[in-house]
Design a protein around this motif. Structure first.
Motif, PDB file in Angstrom:
ATOM      1  N   ASP A   1       0.863  -1.182   0.000  1.00  0.00           N
ATOM      2  CA  ASP A   1       0.000   0.000   0.000  1.00  0.00           C
ATOM      3  C   ASP A   1       0.895   1.226   0.000  1.00  0.00           C
ATOM      4  OD1 ASP A   1      -1.863   2.000   0.295  1.00  0.00           O
ATOM      5  OD2 ASP A   1      -2.913   1.091   1.982  1.00  0.00           O
ATOM      6  N   ARG A   2       0.832   1.969  -1.106  1.00  0.00           N
ATOM      7  CA  ARG A   2       1.713   3.125  -1.276  1.00  0.00           C
ATOM      8  C   ARG A   2       3.180   2.692  -1.107  1.00  0.00           C
ATOM      9  NH1 ARG A   2      -2.471   6.386   2.456  1.00  0.00           N
ATOM     10  NH2 ARG A   2      -3.070   4.190   2.795  1.00  0.00           N
ATOM     11  N   GLU A   3       3.945   3.336  -0.253  1.00  0.00           N
ATOM     12  CA  GLU A   3       5.360   2.970  -0.139  1.00  0.00           C
ATOM     13  C   GLU A   3       5.593   1.766   0.759  1.00  0.00           C
ATOM     14  OE1 GLU A   3       5.053   5.523   3.626  1.00  0.00           O
ATOM     15  OE2 GLU A   3       3.990   5.273   1.729  1.00  0.00           O
ATOM     16  N   LEU A   4       4.543   1.305   1.443  1.00  0.00           N
ATOM     17  CA  LEU A   4       4.690   0.265   2.458  1.00  0.00           C
ATOM     18  C   LEU A   4       4.498  -1.142   1.882  1.00  0.00           C
ATOM     19  CD1 LEU A   4       5.131  -0.267   5.492  1.00  0.00           C
ATOM     20  CD2 LEU A   4       2.640  -0.187   5.766  1.00  0.00           C
ATOM     21  N   ILE A   5       5.451  -2.028   2.183  1.00  0.00           N
ATOM     22  CA  ILE A   5       5.417  -3.425   1.744  1.00  0.00           C
ATOM     23  C   ILE A   5       5.589  -4.298   2.990  1.00  0.00           C
ATOM     24  CG2 ILE A   5       6.518  -5.185   0.308  1.00  0.00           C
ATOM     25  CD1 ILE A   5       7.755  -2.753  -1.277  1.00  0.00           C
TER      26      ILE A   5
END
Length: 281
Positions: A253-257
């Motif tokens: 989600d967006r920059e988060l993995i």
């Protein structure tokens, strides 16, 4: 002549090895715990550390993809593996692959290669392409309530740089709120607690699931964790997404993995590298 030939072959072998791990794309920060004694309920503790495959498999993949790695712990000390993770079962039952990955990890964490959080924050994070937080239970000890961890994560969040974490690693994300220690103390006390201005509130994410944690607790001889990570993340405002226990699961989600468990290591590595490469375009 024979000795000369042997020397030449040794140089070629070394050059090949260096080329395999040549860094040309950027530097990824790897955040690990400084601690190895996980507090449990009733004053008990559990010897922990990072999980070898959760650190080593993505690290190896990043190196092969052309990224260099900088290792950081809160104290700047050498992080240690959870002895339970040094097991071929986490490497497709391949002892040789396990030893190869262990050698990669040993080199990365060798004396003089580990920075402290204070050092990294003082130098700034502009030179890093992204950040990766491996799991094992050790992150629960000293990362979620650490204001310096929060300051570090905010810098990557503001720049939109890839931020990846696996298994228990995502618990460190809780540090990126106001008064993270107060929130963590509420979790430990079992009291309702609200995260204040958590930068990842509303993000889709995953972490070691309740079902997986319950299975782990059966090895503690009746002892219990102080709180379940999945419940903590949901309470803070994370939109949690889980696969069945022990199935690979990566959520972006967006920059988060985030990856759910040890068996998400290869999938998380692939997703992180793709995100890093995309950011460079």
């Amino acid at each position: 002549m024979k000795k000369l030939l042997q020397g030449l072959l040794a140089v070629i072998a070394l050059a090949t090895s260096v080329t395999t791990y040549a860094a040309s794309k950027g530097n990824v920060l790897v955040l690990l715990s400084s601690e190895t004694a996980l507090p449990l309920q009733e004053g008990k503790s559990y010897a922990s550390g990072f999980y070898l495959n959760e650190f080593g498999v993505p690290a190896d993949a990043l190196l092969k993809a052309g990224y260099s790695l900088t290792i950081v712990t809160p104290k700047g000390n050498k992080p240690l593996p959870d002895e339970h993770s040094i097991d071929p079962m986490y490497f497709a039952n391949n002892p040789q692959e396990m030893q190869r990955i262990k050698s990669v990890v040993d080199t990365l964490t060798a004396e003089g290669n580990v920075k402290s959080l204070k050092q990294v924050l003082a130098q700034g994070t502009e030179s890093y392409a992204g950040i990766f937080i491996p799991g094992g239970h050790a992150p629960l000890i000293d990362l979620p309530g650490n204001a310096d961890v929060g300051a570090l994560l905010r810098q990557f969040h503001r720049s939109g740089k890839p931020t990846a974490a696996i298994c228990h690693g995502p618990i460190a994300l809780l540090a990126a709120q106001e008064q993270p220690q107060t929130f963590e103390q509420g979790l430990i006390a079992g009291a309702p607690a609200a995260a204040k201005n958590w930068i990842y509130a509303g993000y889709k994410m995953t972490i070691f699931s309740d079902a997986e944690e319950q299975a782990f607790e059966t090895s503690l001889k009746g002892a219990k964790l102080r709180y379940y990570p999945a419940q903590a993340m949901a309470q803070a405002g994370g939109k949690m997404a889980f696969a069945n226990a022990w199935q690979a699961n990566v959520v972006t989600d967006r920059e988060l993995i985030t990856g759910q468990n040890p068996f998400s290591d290869h999938a998380l590595a692939k997703t992180l590298i793709a995100a890093l490469d995309s950011k460079k375009r």
